[in-house]
Enzyme design. Structure first.
Site, mmCIF file in Angstrom:
data_model
loop_
_atom_site.group_PDB
_atom_site.id
_atom_site.type_symbol
_atom_site.label_atom_id
_atom_site.label_comp_id
_atom_site.label_asym_id
_atom_site.label_seq_id
_atom_site.Cartn_x
_atom_site.Cartn_y
_atom_site.Cartn_z
ATOM 1 N N GLY A 292 0.831 -1.206 0.000
ATOM 2 C CA GLY A 292 0.000 0.000 0.000
ATOM 3 C C GLY A 292 0.862 1.252 0.000
ATOM 4 O O GLY A 292 1.960 1.274 -0.579
ATOM 5 N N SER A 293 0.386 2.260 0.736
ATOM 6 C CA SER A 293 0.998 3.592 0.636
ATOM 7 C C SER A 293 2.471 3.636 0.999
ATOM 8 O O SER A 293 3.181 4.538 0.555
ATOM 9 C CB SER A 293 0.235 4.567 1.518
ATOM 10 O OG SER A 293 -1.124 4.546 1.164
#
Lengths: 578, 242
Positions: A292-293
């Site tokens: 993810g981020s």
């Protein structure tokens, strides 16, 4: 004359007869002698020695596993098995009553074990020498001991997921006990001697002894104190958030040494009979997830390194973006945003990251991912390690590139994720992580742990710029103000990656925070992941406080003072909004 | 015989000469060599006896030596097995003791002991500059309320432990200079900590870095080089540990 001859002949006859008889007897004797000495000689001799000769195995002591300061995490000690000759026990109940409290077993079961006419039964296994002494002091007839060894873990569950555990036979079954089995086990020796009455060795008889070679001592890079704090912090947070599990990795970015590798829930290797199998592995290496981020840092590093943007470059970000057959969104619905490159990272905008990455193209991006170690083994060779998945470039579809840039469509383990930030912390040079500091053989020779490799991923200048961008993440306007440590400059990134179930993203997330301190001269990297929290959701909210606690402790333990500088101010917005 | 003959010419040995003369006269008188042979046999018999005695003695001595060697080997075997038993008993004892030490020094146990003494984990990492008494990092108290029950008094053993920590701290080097971003607020906060004894007593444990790291804390290498090695008394007075 005739008579004289008879007498003479009789005399001769007699002596001849005697001679013949003697010759026959001697021939028989010689024949028997030849048979015993020459024909069956060696067989008989070896049979005779066989009756006296006793060969015993000399088991090699298993090597210890210690932390980086030499504190033992796993050691082997003398233990005893208690055995019984049931025929010698006159009163099993009395014997059981005396022994039950020492062995802390059920009285009735123990009494039953002592009753019968078997000459050899096990009463208890692996008891401590102190307890055996207490039993020996009871002077119970028919109760005997059998020497054995026992693996103990003095700190219990401390670093249990790294150290691993051994089976009933003393061989490693998990963790480094399994991974380093060959080094730890040593080589068994043998002793053969002729024994006289009473079993004692006959001193003048043949005697051979091959000494056992004790196993090597394995020194880990783990720091016991940091490991303890990391384990406590993640266990507390996993419990509070009702999460499925959590991991913490603490790394020295310059050497690649892993200082702590915590996993929660964990287990006690001294008694894992009730432990769940999933708690006994090392989740930081075996469990892979979509980063993810936190993966956006790689994208930013690639963009900056290629020189196509700097932290203050402006991007106009629409509410949605269509790439291929897919429409991409940000976590929060928004109108048009005007963010700088730093702002995109601080706000963790997926769409902004896609727009920025398109300036370098997919091919260059793929090569950066590879250099950052995505989809490749960490080099730790840890049992049960998973390398994660990076889709092969030739299989990338139109949506693969825009998905990968914000950390979906690929998977990593926590150590790989931490290694990315360690690369940024170490001025763009990736040092392969290591967990074994050194291996000391029984003869004192020291072999250093696995050699580390260095890969230049981005330039030192890029690394410095990315670090300053990551500092905005922990600013008031970023996603993780909770990761701030008063007095220190902290750089890091949050991640809240949805967990895909049957090809669709569900409610469950993996909340993470990976960061470094001090941001202008990083000495430590800490990565925290919390899997499927039920209370709380965001990386900045769940993982950042764990990061802060572990990082503060590690800074104190490693004596890293604040640098005394202040973070540069980078605008997050531009134009009329900025 | 020839020896006797030689002795004859020596005037000093008169008695030998007389003896020789007498026996020579006897020999001439009887002229029977058989008798001489018998007299010759006598010493032969005697040398055989000596030889037998010698052989017997050697045999006997050999046997005695063998017996002694065997006895000492056998007793050696006893000693070996006795020492092996002793060794394994000592190994067991050493293992039991080191197990105890390991358990006592485990982080979990140390934390429990420290908490029992009323100690709290320090919050922000704070470093004390022994050169000028300035503070690196942002100190914060442990928030012990003045009304909170005081932990039990420290025993002499505890004090010795604290002293050991103190001594370890003051022997560290630290640069006398601070970076340009010296924060007066932090110094004030430190003063505040020192001013409130309750907080100071159980509050910040000041962390003192080692020289290389401290040198990095200084803005320039030059400044670090100029760093004074703090004297222990100066260090103690600047240490806000209660």
């Amino acid at each position: 004359m005739d008579r004289e001859w008879i007498i003479l002949s009789d005399h001769r006859k007699r002596s001849t007869a005697i001679l013949v008889i003697v010759a026959i007897i001697l021939t028989i004797f010689i024949g028997r002698l030849v048979e015993l000495q020459a024909v069956r000689g060696s067989a008989l001799a070896s049979e005779a020695t066989g009756q006296r000769l006793k060969e015993i195995a000399l088991p090699a002591a298993r090597g210890a596993i210690t932390d980086s300061a030499g504190n033992p995490l796993a050691v082997t000690v003398q233990a005893y098995n208690v055995t019984a000759d049931q025929t010698l026990i006159a009163d099993p109940v009395a014997a059981a009553t005396a022994m039950a409290p020492i062995l802390s077993v059920d009285l009735a079961a123990l009494a039953a074990r002592l009753t019968g006419d078997r000459r050899f039964v096990y009463v208890a296994k692996n008891i401590t020498p102190e307890n055996w002494q207490r039993i020996a002091d009871l002077q119970l007839p028919g109760i005997l001991k059998e020497g054995t060894s026992k693996r103990i873990y003095p700190d219990g569950s401390l670093a249990a997921n790294v150290v691993g555990f051994v089976g009933a036979d003393g061989k490693g079954l998990g963790g480094l006990e399994l991974g380093m089995q060959k080094e730890l086990a040593g080589t068994d020796g043998t002793q053969t001697y002729e024994r006289g009455q009473g079993g004692r060795a006959i001193p003048t008889a043949q005697h051979t002894k091959v000494e056992a070679v004790a196993g090597s001592t394995v020194k880990l890079t783990i720091d016991r104190d940091i490991q303890y704090v990391a384990q406590q912090a993640i266990a507390d947070k996993v419990a509070a958030a009702h999460a499925q599990s959590g991991t913490v990795v603490v790394m020295d970015p310059h050497t690649g040494k892993i200082l702590a590798l915590a996993s929660a829930p964990t287990f006690d290797p001294n008694d894992f009979s009730k432990a769940r199998a999933s708690d006994m592995g090392n989740r930081a290496l075996s469990d892979v997830f979509e980063p993810g981020s936190t993966a956006k840092t790689m994208t930013m590093a690639a963009v900056v390194d290629q020189g196509v943007a700097n932290p203050t470059s402006g991007f106009t970000i629409p509410g949605t973006l269509k790439r291929g057959d897919k429409v991409f969104h940000d976590d929060v619905a928004h109108g048009t945003w005007h963010l700088t490159l730093a702002g995109i990272l601080a706000k963790s905008s997926n769409l902004g990251t896609i727009l920025a990455s398109e300036r370098i193209g997919s091919r260059a991006f793929n090569s950066y991912l590879k250099k950052f170690g995505m989809g490749q083994p960490t080099g730790l060779n840890f049992p049960g390690e998973s390398d994660g998945v990076l889709p092969s470039y030739k299989n990338w579809s139109q949506t693969t590139f825009p998905t990968l840039v914000f950390g979906q469509g690929m998977s990593v383990n926590t150590v790989q994720a931490a290694s990315v930030y360690a690369t940024i912390a170490n001025d763009g040079v990736r040092v392969t992580p290591s967990l074994i500091d050194s291996v000391t053989a029984a003869d004192g020779s020291v072999t250093p742990g696995t050699a580390t490799e260095e890969t230049v991923v981005v330039s030192p200048k890029t690394a410095k710029i990315v670090r300053s961008m990551l500092e905005t993440v922990v600013s008031k306007d970023g996603t993780a103000p909770k990761a701030r440590i008063p007095g220190y400059r902290v750089a890091g990134k949050t991640g809240t990656a949805q967990v895909a179930v049957n090809g669709r993203y569900g409610r469950d997330v993996i909340a993470s925070f990976i960061g470094m301190a001090p941001a202008d001269k990083p000495e430590l990297v800490v990565a925290v992941t919390i899997v499927k929290p039920q209370v709380g959701r965001w990386g900045g909210q769940l993982a950042a406080p764990v990061f802060k606690e572990v990082m503060m402790s590690a800074l104190k333990t490693r004596h890293v003072p604040p640098t005394g500088t202040t973070a540069p101010s980078i605008p997050l917005k531009f134009g009329k909004n900025g | 015989m020839s020896a006797n003959a030689r002795k004859l010419v020596e005037p000093i040995n008169e008695s030998t000469a007389t003896e020789y003369a007498t026996s020579g006269a006897k020999a001439r008188k009887h002229s029977r060599p058989e008798l001489k042979l018998v007299s010759q046999l006598r010493p032969e018999k005697a040398s055989r006896g000596v030889f037998a005695l010698l052989v017997g003695g050697l045999l006997g001595a050999g046997l005695v030596v063998m017996l002694l060697i065997n006895t000492s080997l056998a007793s050696g075997a006893f000693v070996v097995s006795e020492l092996q038993t002793q060794k394994s008993a000592l190994t067991v004892e050493a293992q039991a003791l080191s197990k105890e030490v390991d358990a006592m020094s485990s982080p979990a146990n140390l934390e429990a002991k420290a908490r029992a003494l009323g100690m709290k984990p320090s919050k922000n990492p704070v470093f004390l500059n022994l050169g000028d008494g300035s503070i690196l990092g942002k100190p914060n108290g442990a928030n012990v309320s003045p009304n909170a029950p005081l932990p039990k008094l420290a025993t002499p053993a505890d004090l010795t432990a604290v002293e050991a920590v103190d001594n370890a701290a003051v022997t560290s080097d630290f640069p006398a200079t601070v970076g340009p971003n010296y924060d007066p607020a932090a110094a004030d906060a430190a003063a505040a900590v020192a001013a409130t004894p309750e907080d100071a007593a159980w509050g910040e444990i000041v962390d003192v870095t080692d020289a290389p790291k401290a040198a990095r804390a200084g803005k320039s290498g030059k400044a670090a080089k100029k760093a004074k090695i703090a004297k222990s008394d100066a260090g103690l007075s600047a240490t806000p540990i209660g």
